[in-house]
Motif scaffolding. Sequence first.
Motif, PDB file in Angstrom:
ATOM      1  N   TRP A  22       0.921  -1.113   0.046  1.00 54.98           N
ATOM      2  CA  TRP A  22      -0.032  -0.321  -0.146  1.00 54.98           C
ATOM      3  C   TRP A  22       1.070   1.106   0.125  1.00 54.98           C
ATOM      4  O   TRP A  22       0.758   2.352  -0.762  1.00 54.98           O
ATOM      5  CB  TRP A  22      -0.998   0.041   1.132  1.00 54.98           C
ATOM      6  N   ALA A  48     -11.472   2.322  -1.531  1.00 56.15           N
ATOM      7  CA  ALA A  48     -11.074   3.470  -0.568  1.00 56.15           C
ATOM      8  C   ALA A  48     -12.465   4.042  -0.113  1.00 56.15           C
ATOM      9  O   ALA A  48     -13.384   4.006  -0.949  1.00 56.15           O
ATOM     10  CB  ALA A  48     -10.193   4.430  -1.031  1.00 56.15           C
ATOM     11  N   PHE A  96      -8.712   3.299   4.010  1.00 53.01           N
ATOM     12  CA  PHE A  96      -8.146   2.210   3.251  1.00 53.01           C
ATOM     13  C   PHE A  96      -8.168   0.893   3.722  1.00 53.01           C
ATOM     14  O   PHE A  96      -7.678   0.697   4.809  1.00 53.01           O
ATOM     15  CB  PHE A  96      -6.578   2.285   2.807  1.00 53.01           C
ATOM     16  N   VAL A 138      -9.517   9.741   4.294  1.00 58.32           N
ATOM     17  CA  VAL A 138      -9.759   8.510   3.264  1.00 58.32           C
ATOM     18  C   VAL A 138      -9.438   7.513   4.229  1.00 58.32           C
ATOM     19  O   VAL A 138      -8.502   7.366   5.220  1.00 58.32           O
ATOM     20  CB  VAL A 138      -8.717   8.730   2.207  1.00 58.32           C
TER      21      VAL A 138
END
Length: 129
Positions: free
Chosen positions: A58, A80, A90, A88
């Motif tokens: 990531w 996301a 993830f 955000v």
Amino acid sequence: MRRVKFKGARRQTSHKVLGPNLGPWYECGVRIIALATLKAFLDRSPAYDDARDPVMAWYRHVKRADWATPADVKHDIGSASILKDGRVVFNVAGNKYRIVVWINYPYRVVYIRFIGTHRQYDAIDAQTI
């Protein structure tokens, strides 16, 4: 507009660069603050060893990204979750771990606010952490 030349293995290519010359940080995608946060989480317990490869994958993916808007994030990483004010979330390692970030889109900076298991994520408020 200026042109920047990148030397490849066999040939030299040229790419258009818009905006001022702000140095190497501007031209290499986003900055991530801080890798130490990810490493501290991964080193905290042997139980998190299964997260090391997905989390670092990531990190490498995000470092190469060029996100100017939340829509760019969603287009690049469909799983996301876009929250308010540049936050955000993830999902990493098959939704076993979550990374919450705040993104400063104009400066292309990603601030890691939280990394933890799904259960730890449920105990926090991703909007205020």
